[in-house]
Design a protein around this motif. Sequence first.
Motif, mmCIF file in Angstrom:
data_model
loop_
_atom_site.group_PDB
_atom_site.id
_atom_site.type_symbol
_atom_site.label_atom_id
_atom_site.label_comp_id
_atom_site.label_asym_id
_atom_site.label_seq_id
_atom_site.Cartn_x
_atom_site.Cartn_y
_atom_site.Cartn_z
ATOM 1 N N PRO A 1 8.667 55.764 51.695
ATOM 2 C CA PRO A 1 8.708 57.209 51.439
ATOM 3 C C PRO A 1 10.142 57.721 51.369
ATOM 4 O O PRO A 1 10.456 58.660 50.629
ATOM 5 N N ILE A 2 11.020 57.107 52.119
ATOM 6 C CA ILE A 2 12.464 57.368 52.054
ATOM 7 C C ILE A 2 13.100 56.110 52.613
ATOM 8 O O ILE A 2 12.513 55.438 53.461
ATOM 9 N N LYS A 3 14.248 55.778 52.113
ATOM 10 C CA LYS A 3 14.885 54.586 52.665
ATOM 11 C C LYS A 3 16.366 54.847 52.869
ATOM 12 O O LYS A 3 17.108 55.089 51.938
ATOM 13 N N LEU A 4 16.780 54.805 54.124
ATOM 14 C CA LEU A 4 18.189 54.981 54.437
ATOM 15 C C LEU A 4 18.898 53.658 54.186
ATOM 16 O O LEU A 4 18.270 52.622 54.123
ATOM 17 N N GLY A 5 20.212 53.733 54.081
ATOM 18 C CA GLY A 5 20.986 52.489 53.964
ATOM 19 C C GLY A 5 21.070 52.004 52.541
ATOM 20 O O GLY A 5 20.845 52.754 51.595
ATOM 21 N N ASN A 6 21.358 50.743 52.408
ATOM 22 C CA ASN A 6 21.587 50.140 51.099
ATOM 23 C C ASN A 6 20.293 50.096 50.272
ATOM 24 O O ASN A 6 19.345 49.409 50.663
ATOM 25 N N PRO A 7 20.231 50.807 49.138
ATOM 26 C CA PRO A 7 18.985 50.844 48.374
ATOM 27 C C PRO A 7 18.639 49.515 47.715
ATOM 28 O O PRO A 7 17.514 49.290 47.307
ATOM 29 N N ASP A 8 19.621 48.590 47.633
ATOM 30 C CA ASP A 8 19.379 47.350 46.896
ATOM 31 C C ASP A 8 18.723 46.252 47.718
ATOM 32 O O ASP A 8 18.382 45.207 47.217
ATOM 33 N N ASN A 9 18.644 46.441 49.003
ATOM 34 C CA ASN A 9 17.969 45.396 49.767
ATOM 35 C C ASN A 9 17.075 46.036 50.814
ATOM 36 O O ASN A 9 16.993 47.248 50.923
ATOM 37 N N ASN A 10 16.409 45.199 51.566
ATOM 38 C CA ASN A 10 15.425 45.721 52.514
ATOM 39 C C ASN A 10 16.015 46.074 53.864
ATOM 40 O O ASN A 10 15.324 46.456 54.782
ATOM 41 N N ASP A 11 17.318 45.886 53.981
ATOM 42 C CA ASP A 11 17.894 45.990 55.307
ATOM 43 C C ASP A 11 18.343 47.396 55.647
ATOM 44 O O ASP A 11 19.123 48.005 54.933
ATOM 45 N N VAL A 12 17.825 47.878 56.772
ATOM 46 C CA VAL A 12 18.276 49.160 57.293
ATOM 47 C C VAL A 12 19.014 48.835 58.579
ATOM 48 O O VAL A 12 18.654 47.893 59.278
ATOM 49 N N THR A 13 20.039 49.588 58.876
ATOM 50 C CA THR A 13 20.764 49.300 60.118
ATOM 51 C C THR A 13 20.624 50.470 61.087
ATOM 52 O O THR A 13 20.290 51.588 60.695
ATOM 53 N N MET A 14 20.918 50.185 62.320
ATOM 54 C CA MET A 14 20.881 51.226 63.349
ATOM 55 C C MET A 14 21.899 52.313 63.008
ATOM 56 O O MET A 14 21.668 53.497 63.252
ATOM 57 N N ILE A 15 23.014 51.887 62.442
ATOM 58 C CA ILE A 15 24.065 52.860 62.116
ATOM 59 C C ILE A 15 23.557 53.858 61.063
ATOM 60 O O ILE A 15 23.886 55.048 61.113
ATOM 61 N N ASP A 16 22.718 53.387 60.139
ATOM 62 C CA ASP A 16 22.138 54.309 59.136
ATOM 63 C C ASP A 16 21.344 55.413 59.818
ATOM 64 O O ASP A 16 21.414 56.578 59.440
#
Length: 443
Positions: free
Chosen positions: A420-435
């Motif tokens: 529904p929304i994705k923080l962080g790098n849109p090109d991969n599946n990885d979200v970080t705590m910093i995001d």
Amino acid sequence: MIHGTIPDIFKKIINEEAPEHFGEVFLQLANIMGPANDNESINKDIPAGWTYFGQFVDHDLTFEREFGMNSRTPIFDLDSLYGQGPNSTKHNHLFEGNEGHETFKIGSLGTPQNKTGDLFRDENFVAQIPDPRNDENIIIASLQLLFQKFHNLLITNHGFNFNQAKQAVVWHYQSIVRTDFLPRIVGSTKIEEIKQNGLKVFNPTQISEVFMPTEYSGACFRFGHSMVRERYSFNSNFNDFRSFPALFFDFPNGRPIEGGHQITIPWTLQGNGESLLRFFDPTILDPLRDANNLSGSINTQLSKILFNLEIERGQNNILAHRNLITGQQLKLANGQQVAAFLRNADVTVTELTSTEILSGGAPLAIQSNTPLWYYVLKEAELQHNGKHLGDVGGTIVAETIIGLLNADPLSVVNRTDDWPIKLGNPDNNDVTMIDIINFVDVG
Ligand code: HEM
């Protein structure tokens, strides 16, 4: 879609039981497990926030309130944050707002005491959250608040309804568990090994088969106890010279009633430049000011504050001693039995020798009958210099986490819908705590 019934049982993966130790062996062993030298037992690879993110994960999956029963669902559904949700009589008082768009109630927001808010508390300052353990210290309380605010922002600023916001929060959290947390604590080699060879000892294929492995909750995931430091640089009011251990649990204003306390201005971790980032982002750490905001080494040395737990008065207040007794009550296999079991299942395991086990002054009685929790810590200490878990601990922790995510049809690894929304790098599946922290800090 919602989950059906999820088994609330603990079950052992390894159906063996260590021969019993006499009580004094555990006391002797607990007493050599510290206090750690807080200036030396430091893991420079893992910022201190991950210790408490680990505790937050623990509280999402496992809580043995009654012997043998898990009062948490053993899947990554953040029941420790949402409880039974706004439509339940048990937890509707935690929420506010229009039906279908409920947000978490935040405490003290905008008051002179605290501009950035606190957990919502009752008149005795007891946090109104589904799992009281998430108010056990100031850092885990701040993580709980962070995820509450993340949910709220998605509703107030991004037009989400409750279910969409919860979905987004849970997927972000799961993604962080998989790719930002797990490799740090088990090491990238273990992750690669599982990618290549698959899960060998914990592989539930559907949600009705999941359970909480007792080896994980009763021993291996308790590795985090050794990462707790004695002091932290909380914020510019309380940096490493001024923070002191009591602050960690007691917060300001004392505790009018056991268990109650409040986060007020001097202790605030979020906003106003006093962000949780100082616990997660090494690039903003000032080597002098923030030297304390690294985690403790994963080893057999525990911080001084864990030798005098004040949180549950009347109970044994040496955490190491409690863990060792609990492991025996749970009838866990010992380290050697688990190592042999994993090797038979084709997992790469180098077993610790008895000389290694006894190094550091452990009682002779444990040399070939080593309590699993102690074994896992010793292994991390000797195999990886305390930087991450070793063969036995890393396998049980990684397989449990990956196995539970794989078995959950609603988890981020099985998702069929778009984010529904994705923080962080849109090109991969990885979200970080910093995001997440940046999103919440900026609002
Ligand atoms: C200041 C920090 C912490 C304190 C004071 C604390 C305290 C405790 C206590 C008192 C117990 C119950 C022990 C027993 O009677 O057997 C416990 C259980 C546990 N702790 Fe911690 N802990 C802390 C941090 C952590 C961290 C950082 C982790 C992991 C990364 C962790 C993982 C666990 C697990 C998995 C359990 C078993 C939970 C259950 O199934 O009921 N703890 N902890």
